[in-house]
Design a protein around this motif. Structure first.
Motif, short mmCIF file in Angstrom:
data_model
loop_
_atom_site.label_atom_id
_atom_site.label_comp_id
_atom_site.label_asym_id
_atom_site.label_seq_id
_atom_site.Cartn_x
_atom_site.Cartn_y
_atom_site.Cartn_z
N PRO A 105 0.84 -1.21 0.00
CA PRO A 105 0.00 0.00 0.00
C PRO A 105 0.88 1.26 0.00
O PRO A 105 2.08 1.20 0.27
CB PRO A 105 -0.79 -0.12 1.31
N VAL A 108 -3.14 -8.63 6.36
CA VAL A 108 -3.54 -7.46 5.59
C VAL A 108 -2.59 -6.34 5.97
O VAL A 108 -2.57 -5.90 7.13
CB VAL A 108 -5.00 -7.06 5.87
N THR A 109 -1.78 -5.89 5.05
CA THR A 109 -0.82 -4.83 5.32
C THR A 109 -1.48 -3.48 5.12
O THR A 109 -2.10 -3.22 4.08
CB THR A 109 0.41 -4.97 4.40
N THR A 110 -1.36 -2.63 6.14
CA THR A 110 -2.01 -1.31 6.09
C THR A 110 -1.08 -0.24 6.61
O THR A 110 -0.22 -0.48 7.46
CB THR A 110 -3.29 -1.30 6.95
#
Length: 543
Positions: free
Chosen positions: A505, A523-525
């Motif tokens: 992201p 989930v990379t945020t």
């Protein structure tokens, strides 16, 4: 036998407390020899120091056990590294050389398996190079400095193979061996030469890379020095070294879990630790130590753990020193002023760093609230109860040991890393921050997102980590998905100074408005001020 972190550290770094210590030295390999003719299937490089014959592996050319310094033996033991003069003829560089002497347990440990493998020998100051091709392409360069608590590790471990970075990123990759434990960090205040002999090794290797890497298709003006744990600490310490033009010796730095919270001892403090070591061996001085076999010197590490450990602290029997010659301040400060101020920095930590040393300890599992409160007073003084409650509430069902582990991880890794990011951002110096959040299910989840866990994801080479127990149980799809995000991002930063590369992201620089920190997980945020509460809790009022 009590399984406390002190003893776990010894086991994890290769020590054997019972059953004997494997300390057998084997002769190092790779001597120079004349070559009557070149095998066209073997890559040849011709750096200024001498001709090298490497080997083709995994689609890249590899040159192993290339000496960058004179062997630090005999009178050169506990002396600063001296550049290797080079060789005549063609030197065989097809096999790895010896690792630095260190404790070793053949059956490995419960977390990493092994962090250093034989043969071991004092003649260990070599480096390894991976390159896609021998040409004049001027590729970006990554120099990797392994960690290991200043007592273990090797640049020749399969874990740190440069193959994936070289092949996937079109990079030239260098890994190094350097002196460890008593041979790398004992301080004697001898002849004004300073200490931190391991740091002089690393600096000599870095200068070798600057002067020779073009012969391997690398760009000496586009070097990133990366490391993890003690290796990341070393990267920061090297940032203060400039070229003759006053520029930094490298353009970028990747600091993975740097223990910037370490209290680096003064000369007087280090001399007291040296006196303890001399007492263990029954030696009078450094002159007598120079007559002893390295096996005996390294073996004394076990009792150094016993004598220097403190309850509730990560055991570090050998430490760098503020000697005023090789190091005169905390390494983090070197990335704020002087040559290091211009270096682009990527810095991060794992969410549960200290679980690595404490999470499997039976003794610490039985820790009481009163014990942890007493330890918390070292950090928070009169606010210890407030801090204890904050940590307990942040992890529902937390035991006292969970509070202790989170406190140690923050104190040693996360908070000082955040502080460095804050200080660089205030000076408008480029810095990107991350937190590795993916927990491992190994050992019933007790390790969580522990120290070192991000390494196989960064290198994206899980096949090389098959003997590392801390990866057991990870879902392959999840594992490979996170690696497919991290590995290209590291490649991008090494090449361009910007970690933004799909599928990562959008990753903004850390600044004092958004405080963007990338959370690396299933989930990379990109999170805003991810650890803000803890940063404020550990602020100036906590001391």
């Amino acid at each position: 036998m009590t399984r406390d972190p002190l003893r776990r550290d010894v086991l994890r770094t290769g020590g054997v407390l019972a059953g004997g210590i494997l300390l057998s030295g084997l002769p190092s390999s790779g001597a120079a020899s004349a070559a009557p003719g070149d095998d066209p299937s073997s890559p040849i490089a011709e750096p200024a120091v001498g001709r090298l014959r490497g080997v083709a592996e995994g689609g890249v050319a590899v040159f192993k056990a290339v000496p960058y310094a004179v062997p630090p033996v005999g009178a050169l033991r506990w002396r600063p590294a001296q550049p290797h003069p080079g060789w005549a003829g063609t030197r065989d560089a097809t096999a790895f050389g010896s690792s630095a002497p260190q404790l070793y347990r053949e059956e490995g440990d419960e977390v990493l398996g092994h962090h250093g493998s034989p043969p071991f020998d004092e003649d260990c100051l070599t480096l390894n190079v991976w390159t896609p091709r021998i040409d004049t392409s001027k590729r970006s360069v990554m120099v990797w400095i392994h960690g290991g608590g200043f007592i273990s590790g090797s640049g020749s471990l399969p874990y740190y193979s440069g193959e994936t970075f070289a092949r996937n990123g079109d990079l030239v990759v260098v890994t190094i061996n350097y002196r460890l434990g008593p041979l790398g960090y004992l301080y004697f205040d001898e002849d004004g030469a300073g200490g931190n002999f391991a740091l002089t090794d690393q600096l000599t290797a870095l200068r070798w890379v600057r002067d020779n890497i073009a012969a391997f298709g690398g760009d000496p003006d586009n070097i990133t020095v990366a490391g993890q744990s003690g290796g990341a600490w070393s990267v920061a310490a090297l940032a203060g070294a400039g070229s003759s033009e006053g520029r930094p010796l490298f353009r970028r730095a990747i600091l993975q879990s740097p223990p910037l919270g370490l209290s680096v001892p003064t000369r007087a403090e280090s001399l007291r630790r040296t006196a303890t070591y001399l007492d263990i061996l029954g030696a009078e001085d450094v002159t007598e130590l120079r007559t002893m076999p390295w096996q005996q010197l390294v073996g004394a590490t076990v009792e150094m753990f016993e004598r220097t450990s403190r309850w509730g602290y990560w055991s570090t029997p050998f430490l760098p020193v503020l000697d005023g010659v090789t190091l005169d301040r905390n390494p983090a400060d070197l990335l704020l002023r002087g040559p290091g101020a211009d270096i682009e920095v990527l810095i991060g930590w794992t969410r549960e760093e200290a679980n690595f040393a404490f999470g499997l300890s039976e003794e610490y599992a039985a820790a009481t609230k009163d014990q942890v409160l007493a330890r918390a007073r070292d950090t928070f003084g009169g606010r210890a109860s407030e801090a204890y409650t904050a940590y307990q509430e942040a992890r529902p069902g937390a035991r006292p040991v969970d509070v202790l582990m989170d406190l140690i991880g923050d104190e040693l890794f996360r908070i000082p890393s955040l502080t460095l990011a804050e200080r660089r951002a205030a000076r408008r110096r480029p810095v990107w921050a991350y937190q590795f959040d993916l927990p491992t299910p190994a050992h019933e989840g007790r390790l969580a997102a522990a120290h070192c866990l991000e390494l196989p994801f960064v290198f994206d080479n899980f096949d090389q980590w098959s003997g590392a127990p801390f990866l057991n149980g990870l879902n392959p799809r999840v594992r490979d998905g996170v690696a497919a995000t991290m590995h290209p991002s590291w490649i991008s930063f090494i090449g361009t100074g910007d970690p933004n590369r799909r599928p990562m992201p959008k990753w903004e620089r850390y600044d004092q408005n958004s405080r963007t920190t990338m959370s690396l997980d299933v989930v990379t945020t990109a999170a805003s001020d991810l650890a803000g509460y803890w940063r404020r809790l550990h602020g100036p009022a906590s001391r």
